[in-house]
Scaffold this motif. Structure first.
Motif, PDB file in Angstrom:
ATOM      1  N   MET A 157      -6.136   5.224  -1.909  1.00  0.00           N
ATOM      2  CA  MET A 157      -4.751   4.776  -1.756  1.00  0.00           C
ATOM      3  C   MET A 157      -4.319   4.058  -3.028  1.00  0.00           C
ATOM      4  SD  MET A 157      -3.782   5.646   1.357  1.00  0.00           S
ATOM      5  CE  MET A 157      -2.664   4.590   2.280  1.00  0.00           C
ATOM      6  N   ASP A 217      -0.353   3.294   4.745  1.00  0.00           N
ATOM      7  CA  ASP A 217       0.806   3.499   3.890  1.00  0.00           C
ATOM      8  C   ASP A 217       1.942   2.557   4.293  1.00  0.00           C
ATOM      9  OD1 ASP A 217       2.328   5.041   1.895  1.00  0.00           O
ATOM     10  OD2 ASP A 217       3.472   5.722   3.631  1.00  0.00           O
ATOM     11  N   ILE A 250      -8.005  -7.218  -2.740  1.00  0.00           N
ATOM     12  CA  ILE A 250      -6.976  -7.163  -1.711  1.00  0.00           C
ATOM     13  C   ILE A 250      -7.337  -8.063  -0.545  1.00  0.00           C
ATOM     14  CG2 ILE A 250      -5.826  -5.627  -0.050  1.00  0.00           C
ATOM     15  CD1 ILE A 250      -6.306  -3.356  -2.053  1.00  0.00           C
ATOM     16  N   ASN A 309     -10.426   4.063   0.266  1.00  0.00           N
ATOM     17  CA  ASN A 309     -10.038   3.794   1.653  1.00  0.00           C
ATOM     18  C   ASN A 309     -10.845   4.680   2.601  1.00  0.00           C
ATOM     19  OD1 ASN A 309      -8.482   2.599   3.736  1.00  0.00           O
ATOM     20  ND2 ASN A 309      -7.047   4.316   3.709  1.00  0.00           N
ATOM     21  N   ILE A 342       0.843  -1.190   0.000  1.00  0.00           N
ATOM     22  CA  ILE A 342       0.000   0.000   0.000  1.00  0.00           C
ATOM     23  C   ILE A 342       0.883   1.247   0.000  1.00  0.00           C
ATOM     24  CG2 ILE A 342      -1.795   1.266   1.235  1.00  0.00           C
ATOM     25  CD1 ILE A 342      -2.718  -1.396   0.083  1.00  0.00           C
ATOM     26  N   LEU A 367      -6.589   0.755   5.115  1.00  0.00           N
ATOM     27  CA  LEU A 367      -5.316   0.613   4.409  1.00  0.00           C
ATOM     28  C   LEU A 367      -4.334   1.644   4.954  1.00  0.00           C
ATOM     29  CD1 LEU A 367      -6.617   0.172   0.749  1.00  0.00           C
ATOM     30  CD2 LEU A 367      -6.087  -1.595   2.431  1.00  0.00           C
ATOM     31  N   VAL A 373      -1.992   0.756  -4.596  1.00  0.00           N
ATOM     32  CA  VAL A 373      -1.363  -0.526  -4.317  1.00  0.00           C
ATOM     33  C   VAL A 373      -0.310  -0.749  -5.397  1.00  0.00           C
ATOM     34  CG1 VAL A 373      -1.686  -2.974  -3.859  1.00  0.00           C
ATOM     35  CG2 VAL A 373      -3.559  -1.379  -3.448  1.00  0.00           C
TER      36      VAL A 373
END
Length: 370
Positions: A203, A276, A233, A269, A52, A274, A205
Motif C-alpha cells: 500500500m 484504502d 505508522i 500489507n 493510506i 491497512l 501512505v
C-alpha cells in the motif's frame, strides 16, 4: 511534552537543592543509583498525519451496452487479475459479429471479381481491342472493392472486440467492493461504475508535509539521494503497525491550496491491516541512526535556569546543566551537557544535594532506543 511535566514537578525540589547551601545533614553519605552516560543510536524523527492509499485502484465499468446476465463474485472478496466478474448477454453481439463476417465475405467476392475485370481490361488494351477509359474504370472498381474489404475486416474486428467486452474481467488483483448493479439491469459505458477494486499489498501512505517541516528535512540532509527515509505508522488508537515503510516519492511542486509538499511511502500489507482511505500517524525516520546520550526522564530536574541532572564527581553529587532533544521511549536525548562515561544519578534523587558525598550502585539499564 511528558518530560516537561516531570521536570516542572521537580522544580521545587531541584531548585532548592541547587540554591541552598550544604548543611551538616547534607554531608551524610547518600546511596544513589547511577547509569553511565553512553551514546546510543537513535533515529531523528518527525510525526505527520498521512492517509493510506491503494497502490492500484480501478473503477470497473461496462464498455458495451447490454443486459447484465451474471454477477460472478461476492461483495468484498479477494479477486485475481483476469477473474471473470460480470457477463453481459452475448447473443446480440454474436449476431453482430456474424453480420460483419458476412459483409466481409461479400466484399472479398466483389474484390476478386474486380481484380478479374481489371486484368481483362489490361489485356484488351494491349491488343487494342479495349480502351484506356475502360481500363481506368476497372482500376477504380478494383480499388473500391479493396477498400470495402478493409472496412469489412475492421467491422469484424470491432464486432469481435465488442463480443469480448461482454465478459468483464478483473484488471488487477485485490479486494473488490460491493456491486452497484444486479443481473437483469442494463449496463453500459454511460451507466456508471459497476464496482471498485483496490490492490492490497503493498500500500501507499500519502503524507502532506508543510513547507516549514520539509525545509527542516532538507536542512538535515534527510532527502539526500543515497539516503532512504523510513516511515513508521501508528493507528488512531495509538497502536503501532509492524511493517515500516520507505519513502519512494517526493512531489516536484508545492500544493498552493495547503502550502505543503506531498511525500509518499510504500509499505507492506501482507495481512490486510491497512485499508484504502485510512487515516494514520506517520513518523519519518532517517535510516542511518545518530549517536545521542539518553537519560531517563525521571533523572531530569528543572529550575528557572532550565534542565539539569546530578552526576557523580570525585564521590560527590554535582549539577550538570543539559539541553534536551526529543523523547525516546521514556527517555530524553541530551544535546549538550553530558559526556560519555559520566555517572548520572537516576535513583535516590530525593535526598541528593550539590556537593553531598554519595555511594553508588548500578541502576537498571535504560530501555533500548527505538
Amino acid at each position: 511534552m511528558k518530560m516537561q511535566l516531570v521536570a516542572m514537578a521537580a522544580v521545587l525540589v531541584g531548585g532548592l537543592s541547587v540554591a541552598g547551601p550544604a548543611t551538616a545533614q547534607d554531608a551524610a553519605t547518600v546511596r544513589v543509583g547511577t547509569l553511565a552516560a553512553t551514546p546510543q543510536p537513535i533515529n531523528p524523527a518527525k510525526e505527520f498525519v498521512g492517509r493510506i492509499e491503494a497502490r492500484e485502484r480501478v473503477d470497473v465499468r461496462a464498455r458495451v451496452t447490454g443486459f447484465l446476465q451474471d454477477v460472478l463474485f461476492e461483495d468484498g472478496q479477494t479477486v485475481k487479475e483476469g477473474d471473470l466478474l460480470y457477463r453481459i448477454e452475448p447473443e446480440p453481439f454474436q449476431a453482430a459479429l456474424s453480420r460483419a463476417q458476412g459483409a466481409l465475405d461479400q466484399a472479398r467476392g466483389q474484390s476478386a471479381y474486380a481484380d478479374q475485370q481489371y486484368a481483362r481490361a489490361e489485356e484488351l488494351l494491349k491488343t487494342q481491342t479495349g480502351t484506356a477509359a475502360t481500363r481506368d474504370q476497372r482500376l477504380a472498381e478494383q480499388l473500391t472493392a479493396k477498400g470495402n474489404v478493409q472496412i469489412g475486416e475492421a467491422n469484424v474486428q470491432t464486432a469481435q472486440i465488442d463480443l469480448g467486452y461482454t465478459e468483464i474481467k478483473s484488471p488487477i488483483s485485490g479486494l473488490i467492493g460491493r456491486t452497484a448493479v444486479t443481473k437483469g439491469n442494463v449496463v453500459g459505458p454511460d451507466r456508471g461504475v459497476l464496482t471498485t477494486i483496490v490492490s492490497q499489498d503493498p500500500m501507499h501512505v500519502i503524507i502532506p508535509v508543510s513547507q516549514r517541516e520539509f525545509l527542516k528535512l532538507k536542512s538535515d540532509d534527510r532527502t539526500a539521494a543515497k539516503q532512504e527515509l523510513t516511515a513508521l505508522i501508528r493507528f488512531s488508537d495509538g497502536s503501532a503497525y509492524d511493517h515500516p515503510g520507505k519513502i519512494d516519492f517526493i512531489d516536484v511542486s508545492v500544493d498552493r491550496a495547503t502550502d505543503s509538499v506531498t511525500m509518499r511511502a510504500e509499505v507492506a500489507n501482507p495481512n490486510g491491516r491497512l485499508i484504502d482511505g485510512q487515516l494514520v500517524k506517520v513518523t519519518i525516520e532517517l535510516e542511518k541512526p545518530v549517536e545521542k546520550i539518553l537519560v531517563p526522564q525521571s533523572a531530569l530536574l528543572a529550575d528557572q535556569q532550565g534542565f539539569y541532572v546530578f552526576v557523580v564527581e570525585d564521590g560527590k553529587a554535582a549539577v550538570r546543566r543539559v539541553t534536551l532533544g526529543r523523547e525516546v521511549n521514556m527517555n530524553a536525548s541530551v544535546e549538550t551537557g553530558l559526556s560519555p562515561g559520566d555517572q548520572v544519578i537516576v535513583e535516590g534523587l530525593a535526598t541528593v544535594r550539590p556537593g553531598a558525598p554519595v555511594s553508588t550502585y548500578p541502576a537498571p539499564v535504560l530501555p533500548k532506543a527505538s
